[in-house]
Design a protein around this motif. Structure first.
Motif, mmCIF file in Angstrom:
data_model
loop_
_atom_site.group_PDB
_atom_site.id
_atom_site.type_symbol
_atom_site.label_atom_id
_atom_site.label_comp_id
_atom_site.label_asym_id
_atom_site.label_seq_id
_atom_site.Cartn_x
_atom_site.Cartn_y
_atom_site.Cartn_z
ATOM 1 N N ASP A 1 0.822 -1.212 0.000
ATOM 2 C CA ASP A 1 0.000 0.000 0.000
ATOM 3 C C ASP A 1 0.855 1.260 0.000
ATOM 4 O OD1 ASP A 1 -2.605 -1.150 0.002
ATOM 5 O OD2 ASP A 1 -2.374 -1.654 2.108
ATOM 6 N N VAL A 2 1.919 1.245 0.780
ATOM 7 C CA VAL A 2 2.766 2.435 0.876
ATOM 8 C C VAL A 2 3.473 2.737 -0.439
ATOM 9 C CG1 VAL A 2 4.837 1.211 1.654
ATOM 10 C CG2 VAL A 2 4.475 3.592 2.346
ATOM 11 N N ASP A 3 3.641 1.723 -1.287
ATOM 12 C CA ASP A 3 4.338 1.934 -2.563
ATOM 13 C C ASP A 3 3.590 2.907 -3.474
ATOM 14 O OD1 ASP A 3 6.420 0.267 -1.877
ATOM 15 O OD2 ASP A 3 5.524 -1.510 -2.791
ATOM 16 N N ASP A 4 2.259 2.955 -3.362
ATOM 17 C CA ASP A 4 1.496 3.921 -4.161
ATOM 18 C C ASP A 4 1.975 5.337 -3.870
ATOM 19 O OD1 ASP A 4 -0.053 1.976 -5.348
ATOM 20 O OD2 ASP A 4 -1.726 2.194 -3.965
ATOM 21 N N TYR A 5 2.140 5.620 -2.595
ATOM 22 C CA TYR A 5 2.536 6.961 -2.174
ATOM 23 C C TYR A 5 4.000 7.240 -2.533
ATOM 24 C CZ TYR A 5 -1.841 6.549 0.383
ATOM 25 O OH TYR A 5 -3.167 6.368 0.700
ATOM 26 N N LEU A 6 4.838 6.217 -2.392
ATOM 27 C CA LEU A 6 6.253 6.374 -2.745
ATOM 28 C C LEU A 6 6.418 6.589 -4.248
ATOM 29 C CD1 LEU A 6 7.783 3.542 -0.513
ATOM 30 C CD2 LEU A 6 7.965 6.011 -0.135
ATOM 31 N N LEU A 7 5.619 5.884 -5.034
ATOM 32 C CA LEU A 7 5.710 6.009 -6.486
ATOM 33 C C LEU A 7 5.324 7.415 -6.942
ATOM 34 C CD1 LEU A 7 6.090 4.783 -9.310
ATOM 35 C CD2 LEU A 7 3.708 4.005 -9.206
ATOM 36 N N VAL A 8 4.216 7.916 -6.431
ATOM 37 C CA VAL A 8 3.772 9.255 -6.820
ATOM 38 C C VAL A 8 4.773 10.309 -6.357
ATOM 39 C CG1 VAL A 8 1.973 10.999 -6.497
ATOM 40 C CG2 VAL A 8 1.338 8.618 -6.887
ATOM 41 N N GLU A 9 5.307 10.122 -5.154
ATOM 42 C CA GLU A 9 6.310 11.068 -4.657
ATOM 43 C C GLU A 9 7.539 11.076 -5.568
ATOM 44 O OE1 GLU A 9 8.415 12.070 -0.396
ATOM 45 O OE2 GLU A 9 8.509 10.000 -1.120
ATOM 46 N N ALA A 10 7.971 9.896 -6.006
ATOM 47 C CA ALA A 10 9.140 9.801 -6.882
ATOM 48 C C ALA A 10 8.866 10.460 -8.233
ATOM 49 C CB ALA A 10 9.522 8.334 -7.078
ATOM 50 N N LEU A 11 7.655 10.281 -8.751
ATOM 51 C CA LEU A 11 7.313 10.878 -10.045
ATOM 52 C C LEU A 11 7.219 12.401 -9.954
ATOM 53 C CD1 LEU A 11 4.657 8.289 -11.284
ATOM 54 C CD2 LEU A 11 6.898 8.746 -12.307
ATOM 55 N N GLN A 12 6.870 12.902 -8.784
ATOM 56 C CA GLN A 12 6.836 14.354 -8.599
ATOM 57 C C GLN A 12 8.241 14.951 -8.650
ATOM 58 O OE1 GLN A 12 4.305 14.252 -4.869
ATOM 59 N NE2 GLN A 12 3.409 16.059 -5.827
ATOM 60 N N LYS A 13 9.220 14.150 -8.275
ATOM 61 C CA LYS A 13 10.591 14.653 -8.180
ATOM 62 C C LYS A 13 11.357 14.565 -9.498
ATOM 63 C CE LYS A 13 11.069 13.561 -3.240
ATOM 64 N NZ LYS A 13 11.782 12.719 -2.238
ATOM 65 N N VAL A 14 10.937 13.673 -10.397
ATOM 66 C CA VAL A 14 11.678 13.521 -11.651
ATOM 67 C C VAL A 14 11.304 14.630 -12.624
ATOM 68 C CG1 VAL A 14 11.843 11.030 -11.384
ATOM 69 C CG2 VAL A 14 9.940 11.989 -12.673
ATOM 70 N N ASP A 15 12.225 14.971 -13.469
ATOM 71 C CA ASP A 15 11.994 16.030 -14.457
ATOM 72 C C ASP A 15 11.516 15.387 -15.753
ATOM 73 O OD1 ASP A 15 11.916 18.429 -15.742
ATOM 74 O OD2 ASP A 15 14.068 18.509 -16.159
ATOM 75 N N ALA A 16 10.249 14.945 -15.733
ATOM 76 C CA ALA A 16 9.699 14.235 -16.890
ATOM 77 C C ALA A 16 8.479 14.973 -17.420
ATOM 78 C CB ALA A 16 9.320 12.809 -16.505
ATOM 79 N N VAL A 17 8.511 15.273 -18.703
ATOM 80 C CA VAL A 17 7.392 15.964 -19.338
ATOM 81 C C VAL A 17 6.348 14.962 -19.820
ATOM 82 C CG1 VAL A 17 6.711 17.486 -21.234
ATOM 83 C CG2 VAL A 17 8.876 17.871 -20.038
ATOM 84 N N CYS A 18 6.807 13.797 -20.234
ATOM 85 C CA CYS A 18 5.895 12.757 -20.699
ATOM 86 C C CYS A 18 6.330 11.415 -20.111
ATOM 87 C CB CYS A 18 5.867 12.692 -22.224
ATOM 88 S SG CYS A 18 7.463 12.299 -22.963
ATOM 89 N N ILE A 19 5.493 10.430 -20.272
ATOM 90 C CA ILE A 19 5.749 9.133 -19.647
ATOM 91 C C ILE A 19 7.002 8.467 -20.208
ATOM 92 C CG2 ILE A 19 4.351 7.744 -21.243
ATOM 93 C CD1 ILE A 19 3.303 6.254 -18.732
ATOM 94 N N GLU A 20 7.331 8.785 -21.462
ATOM 95 C CA GLU A 20 8.527 8.199 -22.082
ATOM 96 C C GLU A 20 9.813 8.732 -21.456
ATOM 97 O OE1 GLU A 20 5.950 9.386 -23.764
ATOM 98 O OE2 GLU A 20 5.138 7.496 -24.570
ATOM 99 N N ASP A 21 9.734 9.869 -20.778
ATOM 100 C CA ASP A 21 10.926 10.460 -20.157
ATOM 101 C C ASP A 21 11.268 9.816 -18.812
ATOM 102 O OD1 ASP A 21 11.120 12.210 -22.254
ATOM 103 O OD2 ASP A 21 10.081 13.853 -21.225
#
Length: 242
Positions: free
Chosen positions: A168-188
């Motif tokens: 369950d906690v991985d959902d929150y960790l995943l979103v937090e990690a995606l907020q930190k990456v400099d990605a404009v699209c999913i391919e990045d």
């Protein structure tokens, strides 16, 4: 006396004896029905003033049936059953709106925060995650507690948790990690580097599941999808989901 037989050693096992007279009924059903009969008020009708008092109390304090029962001089069972009969009937069926889903997330996250600070009694058997679905339903107002629970575990929570490849906690960790990456699209996104303890394939699989649950937002750009999900899987919830 029999209603509080745990206080009287000489009555130990009395419910087993009673159950023998009703072999076609499970013990739990017999006990529940007996409590209703034993604690039934002598004045069985509820006045309009009492019903209004229940409405005001629930609106201000939530489902604290013990306190309300004490104020009314009634049993918790009858107070709770009366609320079920008189509570607002604006319950919806069918497809959930995005606002409803967001409200459900907010209420569940709040409930989990509150539970994290409570002392747990190891002798008490807890429901899954110990989430107060009836209280959440009362606050949501548009869905009953069963629908709230089903929506959470069948749509919003990951089926990968049961498979043992996700937590369950991985959902929150995943979103937090995606907020930190400099990605404009999913391919990045470098999915393999997001979570040290999960493979990139598993992270991408869970992301696809999460996006499918955000309705019209599925067609939005990747950055906006992350923003929508960050309101649901807010990073400050990580410590409460571990």
């Amino acid at each position: 006396m029999i209603g509080s037989c745990s206080k009287y050693p000489e009555l130990k096992g009395c419910w087993d004896d009673i159950a023998k007279s009703l072999p076609h009924r499970p013990h739990e059903a017999i006990y529940h029905r007996a409590r209703i009969l034993l604690y039934r008020s002598a004045e069985r009708k509820w006045t309009d003033d009492e019903k209004e008092q229940i409405r005001r109390f629930v609106e201000n304090n939530g489902a604290d049936w013990k306190t309300l029962a004490r104020e009314l001089g009634k049993s918790e069972i009858h107070v709770k059953d009366t609320w079920r009969r008189i509570k607002p009937k604006n319950l919806k069926k069918g497809r959930w709106t995005q606002d409803e889903q967001q409200n459900l997330f907010d209420l569940v996250n709040l409930d989990l925060r509150l539970k994290a600070h409570q002392i747990k009694n190891p002798d008490h058997r807890l429901l899954r995650d110990n989430i107060s679905w009836e209280a959440i339903s009362d606050k949501l107002t548009t869905r009953n507690h069963k629908n709230c629970c089903l929506k959470w575990y069948e749509t919003l929570a990951s089926p990968m948790v049961k498979e043992g490849v996700w937590a369950d906690v991985d959902d929150y960790l995943l979103v937090e990690a995606l907020q930190k990456v400099d990605a404009v699209c999913i391919e990045d996104v470098d999915w393999d580097s997001l979570l040290d303890h999960r493979s990139g394939e598993v992270c991408r699989q869970r992301w696809n599941q999460m996006v499918r649950a955000i309705g019209g937002h599925r067609e939005k750009p990747f950055i906006e999808q992350v923003e929508v999900l960050s309101r649901r899987y807010c990073p400050e919830m990580i410590e409460y989901r571990k």
